[in-house]
Enzyme design. Sequence first.
Site, short mmCIF file in Angstrom:
data_model
loop_
_atom_site.label_atom_id
_atom_site.label_comp_id
_atom_site.label_asym_id
_atom_site.label_seq_id
_atom_site.Cartn_x
_atom_site.Cartn_y
_atom_site.Cartn_z
N HIS A 37 -1.49 3.69 -7.59
CA HIS A 37 -1.04 1.97 -7.11
C HIS A 37 -2.17 1.85 -8.00
CE1 HIS A 37 0.94 3.08 -3.13
NE2 HIS A 37 1.45 2.22 -3.42
N ASP A 150 10.19 4.50 -9.37
CA ASP A 150 10.72 4.27 -8.68
C ASP A 150 11.24 3.79 -9.62
OD1 ASP A 150 9.66 4.54 -5.41
OD2 ASP A 150 7.82 3.80 -6.87
P1 AMP Z 1 4.46 0.77 -2.95
O1 AMP Z 1 3.88 0.40 -2.62
O2 AMP Z 1 5.52 2.52 -2.55
O3 AMP Z 1 5.76 0.06 -3.32
O4 AMP Z 1 4.76 1.24 -4.80
C1 AMP Z 1 4.49 0.13 -5.19
C2 AMP Z 1 4.21 0.16 -7.27
O5 AMP Z 1 3.46 1.29 -6.95
C3 AMP Z 1 6.13 0.62 -7.24
O6 AMP Z 1 5.49 -0.07 -8.23
C4 AMP Z 1 5.06 1.93 -7.24
O7 AMP Z 1 6.77 2.27 -8.90
C5 AMP Z 1 4.02 2.58 -8.28
N1 AMP Z 1 4.13 3.38 -8.15
C6 AMP Z 1 4.09 4.49 -6.52
N2 AMP Z 1 3.35 5.57 -6.70
C7 AMP Z 1 3.45 5.80 -7.66
C8 AMP Z 1 2.66 6.95 -8.85
N3 AMP Z 1 3.07 8.40 -7.85
N4 AMP Z 1 2.35 6.82 -10.06
C9 AMP Z 1 2.54 5.23 -10.67
N5 AMP Z 1 3.09 4.01 -9.73
C10 AMP Z 1 3.74 4.52 -8.35
#
Ligand code: AMP
Length: 284
Positions: A37, A150
């Site tokens: 993030h 994702d």
């Molecule tokens: P989330 O809070 O899981 O909905 O993720 C928020 C954003 O962070 C989304 O755009 C995800 O694709 C991105 N994200 C989550 N995990 C990762 C990771 N390991 N590497 C890069 N981006 C991530």
Amino acid sequence: MDVIEKIEQIQRRCEDLRLAGKILALVPTMGFFHEGHLELMRVAKRNADAVIISIFVNPTQFGPSEDFAAYPRDMEGDLAKAKNVGVDIAFTPSVKEMYPEGFQTTVSLGNLTNHLCGLSRPGHFQGVTTVVAKLFNIAKPHLAVFGQKDFQQLTVITKMVKDLNMDIQVVGMPTYREPDGLAMSSRNTYLSGAERKSALALKKSLDLASGMYDRGERDAARIKAAVEETILSHPHTEIDYVTVCDPVTLEDVETLTGETLIALAVRVGKTRLIDNCLLGSDSK
Ligand code: AMP
């Protein structure tokens, strides 16, 4: 860093920034920050004058039997981390603020959501596109940063932006991983010690696919079988899907000709994890 809960207030704040000629970047999240993030926020920072993040566990993208209530939350910790990275505004609305009584408009895509996670999580992407469209209308950013972890979400949002003529640049960033290869995810916190070891099956199987590809294998069925075998050789794993597909249409391919996506969703114990890699490109 300003923390804003109300839509009207953040709309005014963002409008002021735009009128002052600032470039705005938005990073939508569900919180419980890890380095992945924070990396998106750093990229946003490098490419904009003002960075806005949203922290909102969006109920409409969770199915009735999914983990909305249990989803990990740490607002205080998240705000400290975001401030440290240099985020300018954190938007932290309540569910009622985003979905007031009588809310009834949704954004949904056609075919792109009839693949991968769309099949095992009915309604999930409609929840995602609706909330992201709302966030785009609220902040009106010039660019928005998402993670390739994702992958389908990134594909779906890119298509929504194109189809609905939203004047926003969608930036996709590579998956950030733990030193042993596990893709960072807020859901990793659910894993027991033994499950954490088994979760390495995802990256190991993708590496195996990548190695097969490098040695000349182009048959999707053979790659898929080897990936599945690797995953299932780890205890506590149950495959939701392993897909070898076109990275733009997400349609299955039989033979790997151009750039190809290997995407997988695996249950490790009760925790559903996803991961993917692109073959035939520079960003494997
Ligand atoms: P989330 O809070 O899981 O909905 O993720 C928020 C954003 O962070 C989304 O755009 C995800 O694709 C991105 N994200 C989550 N995990 C990762 C990771 N390991 N590497 C890069 N981006 C991530």
